[in-house]
Structures are given as C-alpha cells and as structure tokens.
Design an enzyme around this catalytic site. Structure first.
Site, PDB file in Angstrom:
ATOM      1  N   LYS A 175     -55.939 -39.517   1.878  1.00  0.00           N
ATOM      2  CA  LYS A 175     -56.167 -38.400   2.788  1.00  0.00           C
ATOM      3  C   LYS A 175     -56.272 -37.116   1.966  1.00  0.00           C
ATOM      4  CE  LYS A 175     -54.000 -35.244   4.948  1.00  0.00           C
ATOM      5  NZ  LYS A 175     -55.077 -34.237   5.104  1.00  0.00           N
ATOM      6  N   GLU A 178     -57.701 -31.073   4.254  1.00  0.00           N
ATOM      7  CA  GLU A 178     -58.730 -30.871   5.278  1.00  0.00           C
ATOM      8  C   GLU A 178     -59.868 -29.977   4.795  1.00  0.00           C
ATOM      9  OE1 GLU A 178     -54.895 -30.279   7.745  1.00  0.00           O
ATOM     10  OE2 GLU A 178     -55.330 -30.796   5.655  1.00  0.00           O
ATOM     11  N   GLY A 228     -48.195 -31.295  -2.999  1.00  0.00           N
ATOM     12  CA  GLY A 228     -48.376 -30.127  -2.142  1.00  0.00           C
ATOM     13  C   GLY A 228     -47.120 -29.282  -2.118  1.00  0.00           C
ATOM     14  N   GLY A 233     -43.496 -31.560   1.717  1.00  0.00           N
ATOM     15  CA  GLY A 233     -42.890 -32.702   1.059  1.00  0.00           C
ATOM     16  C   GLY A 233     -41.581 -33.123   1.716  1.00  0.00           C
ATOM     17  N   GLU A 250     -44.827 -34.520  -5.713  1.00  0.00           N
ATOM     18  CA  GLU A 250     -45.022 -33.476  -6.726  1.00  0.00           C
ATOM     19  C   GLU A 250     -45.249 -32.188  -5.957  1.00  0.00           C
ATOM     20  OE1 GLU A 250     -46.733 -30.749  -8.743  1.00  0.00           O
ATOM     21  OE2 GLU A 250     -48.392 -32.143  -9.093  1.00  0.00           O
ATOM     22  N   CYS A 284     -49.858 -25.646  -9.374  1.00  0.00           N
ATOM     23  CA  CYS A 284     -48.415 -25.825  -9.160  1.00  0.00           C
ATOM     24  C   CYS A 284     -47.599 -25.461 -10.374  1.00  0.00           C
ATOM     25  CB  CYS A 284     -48.132 -27.263  -8.726  1.00  0.00           C
ATOM     26  SG  CYS A 284     -48.782 -28.515  -9.872  1.00  0.00           S
ATOM     27  N   GLU A 385     -42.938 -19.199  -4.179  1.00  0.00           N
ATOM     28  CA  GLU A 385     -44.227 -19.570  -4.778  1.00  0.00           C
ATOM     29  C   GLU A 385     -45.360 -18.856  -4.050  1.00  0.00           C
ATOM     30  OE1 GLU A 385     -46.224 -23.633  -6.436  1.00  0.00           O
ATOM     31  OE2 GLU A 385     -45.576 -23.669  -4.352  1.00  0.00           O
TER      32      GLU A 385
END
Length: 493
Positions: A175, A178, A228, A233, A250, A284, A385
């Site tokens: 997946k 989007e 992500g 997560g 991750e 990241c 972040e």
C-alpha cells in the site's frame, strides 16, 4: 486524457468498486497527473485472502532460494530497463530533483540484486546438541506481509520492503502513500512481466484509514512493515495486536548533528547542508538539529549561511535545481505553521522562512531553506519533527553537553559527529542513542547496513541480513540419529 490508475490483485489490473478517486498531483505545478482509486475494506479483505491462499499453495513459498533469487534479478533488470521512466515519474509525483530520483531508482534495483545474492549465500545452521541428537536451525517465510510505505521515497521504500519480503518467500500486499502511487504502479507493471506467480504480489491504492487499517487488523496478515510517522506507527501497532502479528516500524526522527571545534569546518558545513536540505528536509534521518561548539559558532554560521543562500530551489525536472518541491499543499502548510511557531516561541530566524512565489515557482509548493538560532530545548521546533527544510542550531560547551543535548529527544533514528579527533568522535557517537549514525559524513549508507531507530523512532530493521530476518520465522528441528525408546513412563510394579 486523464490516466485512471488500477489495483493489481491476483495478477490482474482491476478498477476499484469504489467510484471515488483521488487526484495525484505534481507538487511543482499542481498539475493533475492521474486519478487514483480508493480501495474498499471488502477489496482489501479479498486481497488478503488471495495472498494467504497463494502463500499456502506453495507456488512461491516453497521455491528454492535460487529460484526466488532468479525472479528478484528479473525485477532488478526490469527496473534498470525503465530507469529513466521511473525517475521521471518520481520527480513528477514527489517533487524531488532528478539527481535524487535517479539515485533512488538505482538504489532500488541494487536492493533487488543484493537480496538475490544474499538468498544464494544464506545457509542454515546445524550442530550436534547432544549425543546422537542433531539440531537444525532453519528460516521459513512468515506468510502474508503487509507493506505500507510513505510518500517521501515512494519507490525506494517500496523496494526496501518488497525485495526482502519476496526473497523470504512471503506473499505481499503493498500500500503506497495515497499521494505518491505512480512509481509503485510502474514497479508492479515490471513485476507482472517476470516469472513471479500470480497472486504473490498485490498492489492496493487507497487510504490509510481503510486499506492500511484493514491490513494492520487482519488475522490473515502475518507481518506488517510500516514506514512513516510515529503517531501512525503507534496506531498500526495497536491494530496489529489482535493476532500478535509481527510489526516492523521505521518512524520519525529529530536527529542531532554535532560539530566539534576541531572539525574540518568546510566538510562539516557541506554535510550539514546535505543533511537537512537534501529531499527538501522530507527525510526521516534529516539532521534537523545542529549542535555547534561555542568556539566555532560564529565562523560556522558565517560559512553555513553563505552556502545555504546559494541553494537552487526549483522544479525537480530542471537539471539546475538542487532542492525540489514540498510533496503537497497540506504538508507545505504544516511546515509553514511550524516556522510561525518558531517565531512565536522566540527563536531567531536568520534565513528563509517563506513560501517561494517567484514566477516560475508560485504554482508549486516551494519553501526557502530555513535556519533558526537562539533556540532552547523546550521549544516545539526543537522537539517535534517538522519534516521540511528547517534546521535549528544550538550551541554547547563541552563533550558531555553535546551528548546530553543530542539525546534530549523522544526520537532515536539518526545522528552524526564531526571531529578530526577520531577517538573522541567514536567515543561520542557510541553514546548517541540512535540506530543510524555517521562520523564526518551524513546520509551515506549501504544496502548491507541495518536501517532503523531507538525509542519512538521504531522497532525492527530494514536492509542487510537484518531486513531479511524481519520477514522470516526461525525454527529449530531436532533429529535423532540413533532413535531409541525413551521409556520415560515405565510404570511401578
């Protein structure tokens, strides 16, 4: 003519039963590239069932490592044959520069080749446990792997999961994010032309709240790998608890980059810029916190700003562009909101901070390279972040101060040290609580090296032999070489 994307289920390209679609946008100019389907919960459940049946049939899971390796090499060769097309799609859909996109596609094909080689060199462990008892330790595929990837490295993150999951013998369901499905669709067109059996690799386009949630919750899925945000997560981990499926995560980072006064300043400036502004900071592992020793702060800032001001921001398909677009309007606004928060918190903005609206950029989502100083550890722009081209710079006095500041974060994904004193550099980097670290460089890594973090930056590892382990079960087999009756229960007379 508008391109309508499809789902890839059981070896066939099909339209979703859901008539609702999502526009796939070019972030450099807001042009519509394609219409992406939003797969339903029922379609997702059906796909999981197909993947499970295919796995249990053994058409892929029972193939020899050499046979699986051959298919991985076919996929790698297909990527290489379509390298230019994949690069163009990545630039168009994600907004990154040609140089970055081409490096990602090249890394993707090398990842498939690496796991093909690793498969052919993986051996089981055998030892004599006791007299006449031989023990084998073997690796087996887990079953159905749900692979959920982010928008910042669409093809590379997909391959980091697909290659080891297929190498291990699993059936997979990918997946993609989007908003960035284009290279995933092309990758599956390449996979379709290989000898991979039908039903082994599925592609579902849709939302995280429907497709991602269903994959995470399903008892038909045996392992979920997600890259992500930390918040998503955590939700995936909770959803996966139903059947205690294995979860590999991750997640986010707020990575420190420590510059000591004995560092090669020019080298440190070069990598510090690369560490945060590569990928427009949408990485990241970005070095979003610069920790500079007080003695060299003034000279470092002078050189840092001098070079930062020369960064060429522009559309990714312009060969002169060094930093591309932000992936979406929503994410651009989130970054701009953080910049405003930084100002309100009292941080000093010394560079950038604005959306770029020059004639050739105003239709796209571009933000200036942005630098904050005079920050404190309690500020949101230091703790959270931002995931954009925004760096915060703090100073420190002594080695212990640098280590404390570096570890004063909920995250633990990456970090770096710059010093010409190798003993000190190694001493400090070993104390940085992060999974991916560097000494006198930043962002450099290899497919052989494990990728993942400490603390809220995730669990599990991608890449290397550790990445293959994420998709395998470990089994012990005990073999009697001279079987004799045990007579444990002899009975009493």
């Amino acid at each position: 003519m508008t391109k309508y994307l499809k789902l890839f289920i059981n070896g066939e390209w099909i339209h979703s039963a859901n008539p609702e679609t999502q526009d796939v946008i070019n972030p450099a100019n807001q042009g519509v590239i394609a219409k992406a389907p939003k797969a339903t919960k029922a379609e997702t459940e059906k796909t999981i069932h197909i993947a499970k049946s295919t796995f249990e049939s053994g058409v892929w899971s029972e193939r020899t490592p050499g046979e699986r390796a051959e298919v991985l090499l076919q996929i790698a060769n297909g990527i290489e044959a379509h390298l230019n097309e994949l690069t163009e799609l990545e630039v168009m859909n994600n907004g990154k520069t040609i140089r970055e996109a081409e490096a990602d596609v090249t890394d993707a094909l090398n990842t498939f080749r690496y796991y093909a080689s690793l498969l052919q060199n993986q051996t089981d462990e055998t030892f004599e446990a006791e007299k006449d008892l031989q023990t084998m330790i073997v690796k087996e595929p887990m079953g159905v792997a749900g692979l959920i990837v982010p928008w910042n490295f669409p093809i590379l993150m997909s391959v980091w999961k697909i290659a080891p999951a297929l190498a291990a013998g699993n059936s997979i369901i990918l997946k993609p994010a989007e908003i960035t499905p284009m290279t995933a669709v092309k990758l599956y067109e390449i996979i379709e032309q290989t000898d991979l059996p039908k039903g082994v690799a599925q592609l579902l386009l849709g939302t995280g709240s429907v497709v991602g949630q269903t994959i995470a919750e399903s008892e038909g899925v045996d392992v979920v790998s997600f890259t992500g945000s930390t918040q998503v997560g955590q939700r995936i981990m909770q959803a996966a608890a139903g059947n205690l499926k294995k979860v590999s995560l991750e997640l986010g980072g707020k990575s420190p980059n420590i510059i000591f006064n004995d560092a090669d300043i020019d080298l440190a400036v070069d990598y510090a810029l690369f560490g945060i502004f590569m990928g427009a900071g949408q990485v990241c592992t970005s070095g979003s916190r610069l920790l500079v020793q007080e003695d060299i702060y003034a000279s470092f800032i002078e050189k840092y700003l001098e070079k930062a001001k020369t960064i060429q921001v522009g559309p990714g398909n312009n060969v002169n562009s060094e930093m591309g677009a932000i992936v979406s309007e929503k994410h651009m606004n989130s970054i701009l909101d953080y910049i405003q928060v930084g100002k309100e918190e009292g941080a000093r903005l010394i560079l950038g901070g604005n959306r770029m609206e020059e004639v050739d950029l105003k239709k796209g989502f571009f933000i200036e390279p942005t630098v904050f100083t005079d920050v404190t550890s309690d500020m949101r722009i230091v703790r959270e972040e931002i995931f954009g081209p925004v760096v915060v710079i703090q100073t420190f006095k002594e080695e212990e101060d640098a280590i404390h500041l570096a570890n004063d974060t909920d995250y633990g994904l990456a970090g770096a040290v710059f010093s010409q004193d190798q003993a000190k550099a190694i001493r400090v980097i070993k104390k940085v609580r992060a999974g991916i670290t560097w000494v006198n460089n930043y962002h450099l890594s290899s497919v052989q090296s494990p990728w993942g973090g400490y603390k809220t930056s995730g669990i599990g590892r991608s890449l290397g032999k550790y990445g293959l382990d994420e998709y395998q079960e470990t089994k012990q087999i005990n073999i009697s070489m001279n079987a004799e009756q045990l007579d444990w229960f002899e009975g009493k007379k």
